[in-house]
Design a protein around this motif. Structure first.
Motif: not given
Length: 460
Positions: A40, A45, A78, A80-81, A85, A110
């Motif tokens: 991460y 972003a 996806s 990574w997002k 979270e 997610a």
């Protein structure tokens, strides 16, 4: 980003499906506890998509086709997002801060996005068939996160339900299993991808069919929508080109046989249930006591009802939980203790109902009654020796007054009010169900038992 994706690139180069799936795990492995954090923090972003695309395109060990490279790029963006979270929740926990409301729902959403991307690229053929293991991982955690998200929603303010006592009168506007129901629909798409794959069988997603079927079984049982499980079995049975079940991994077979057995049990098809549950029991891993216990939870009542066989004390001793719920009941059945059986059934009612075995166990009272009648038969002793007859071929008395059976039933059940007509009816039911061989002579108020095998399955 090169270092963050190194494990994936190596697994992809070796066509290691499990390694690729592990690279998409929502949890860091024990050997690399900071992997999720490092992945991460390797981007942000604004640049995550270009970072991943560059790494996949120019890696020396990658060599991905263009379409597949685009697919993995979207998948890891996806992922990574999702990592963001999960780390946000973990940070709150580690720092002792209260978790943000809806955090588990965000993690579920997610992971759902990641799952849908995997489904899309598996369906259009951009991902090779051996990456079906990624669908395993996606389906497994989608179900887990859905359950936790629903639990979070149930506890959140404004979601309080007031329909506990009047469920038909007041409808809760918020679905109690909203996320899990959504998961069931997504799992069905994954099951269809595996079952309907038309690639040559050695390079086919059909090998994931039973894994996906088992995930659906677990989800439908959790939702108490058990009847939907029949659609899975019908779909599998309708496939002519699906390899034999024995060709699939043992873990897939055992779970599938267990659920098929439970479904047959709930439909009161005890012969089919015993067959499947016994196969699951024989193949279950020796070091999987929890799975063995789940199988025995249904196999024991099945064999009691259909074969009149009780579990041994030695078998139950290995499973304390089963010993606690079945032990008193089985002991009463063996003794022919009707009052004790009724008390044990009442004492374990909550557990029996929860496991959906109460009605089946209730039928075992007939076996307890059979054993009580057998005690009366044995107590009557033998006919007098006839000329030339020896002790070795002596014959037991087979004509027993109904009054003696009535006395035994009254003592065994505490039913002082039982009259002989009720006892007659109980004995007639025993004969009808094949638990006792003989007939009732109403003129003589006598039960005439068969000279051989009066009580089938007991040796007398």
């Amino acid at each position: 980003m090169d270092a963050a994706l190194q494990s994936f690139l190596q697994a992809r180069a070796e066509e290691d499906g499990y390694g690729v799936a592990d690279a998409l795990s929502p949890y860091s492995p024990l050997g690399d506890p900071y992997r999720l954090y490092n992945f991460y923090r390797a981007s942000n972003a604004q640049t995550i998509e270009s970072d991943v695309r560059y790494t996949l395109k120019y890696s020396k060990i990658s060599g991905l086709p263009r379409n597949e490279s685009s697919a993995w790029t979207e998948i890891f963006v996806s992922y990574w997002k999702l990592a963001g979270e999960i780390l946000a929740r973990d940070d709150a926990t580690n720092q002792g801060r209260p978790q943000r409301s809806g955090q588990m729902v965000d993690i579920y959403n997610a992971w759902k996005d990641l799952t849908n991307i995997l489904i899309k690229y598996s369906a259009n053929g951009y991902l090779p068939a051996w990456t079906v293991i990624c669908l395993y991982k996606a389906g497994k955690y989608l179900r887990i996160f859905a359950i936790r998200a629903d639990e979070e929603l149930a506890k959140s303010p404004g979601n309080t339900s007031f329909n506990h006592g009047f469920q038909d009168d007041i409808v809760d506007p918020i679905a109690k299993n909203e996320k899990l129901e959504e998961t069931a629909r997504i799992l069905n798409r994954m099951f269809s991808i595996c079952l309907g794959d038309r690639n040559p069988i050695m390079d086919s997603r059909k090998w994931g069919t039973y894994y996906m079927a088992n995930l659906q079984f677990k989800t439908y049982f959790k939702l108490k929508a058990i009847s939907l499980s029949k659609n899975i079995i019908r779909s599998i049975n309708a496939q002519n080109d699906l390899p034999e079940l024995e060709s699939f991994p043992k873990s897939h077979r055992v779970t599938f046989k267990y659920y098929v057995g439970v479904l047959a049990f709930l439909q009161e098809n005890y012969t089919e249930a015993v067959k499947n549950l016994e196969e699951a029991w024989r193949e279950c891993h020796v070091h999987a006591p929890k799975n063995q216990e789940l199988i025995l939870t249904y196999l024991i009542p099945c064999r009691l009802v259909s074969q009149h066989k009780s579990p041994t004390a030695e078998l139950l001793s290995y499973y304390p939980r089963l010993q606690a719920i079945f032990g008193p009941l089985v002991a009463c059945i063996k003794r022919g203790d009707l009052a004790g059986f009724d008390a044990a059934l009442v004492a374990g009612e909550e557990q029996f109902v929860k496991r959906r075995i109460y009605l089946t166990l209730e039928r075992c009272r007939d076996i307890a009654l059979r054993n009580l009648l057998r005690k009366v038969f044995l107590a009557e002793g033998y006919e007098d020796l006839k000329e030339g007859q020896t002790e070795a071929n002596r014959i037991r008395k087979t004509r027993i007054p109904i009054a003696k059976f009535a006395a035994a039933i009254r003592m065994g059940s505490g039913g002082d009010g039982l009259d002989e007509e009720e006892v007659e009816c109980m004995i007639a039911n025993q004969i009808y169900k094949g638990l006792l061989k003989g007939y009732i002579s109403r003129e003589r108020a006598m039960v005439v038992l068969g000279k051989k095998g009066a009580f089938p399955g007991t040796g007398v």
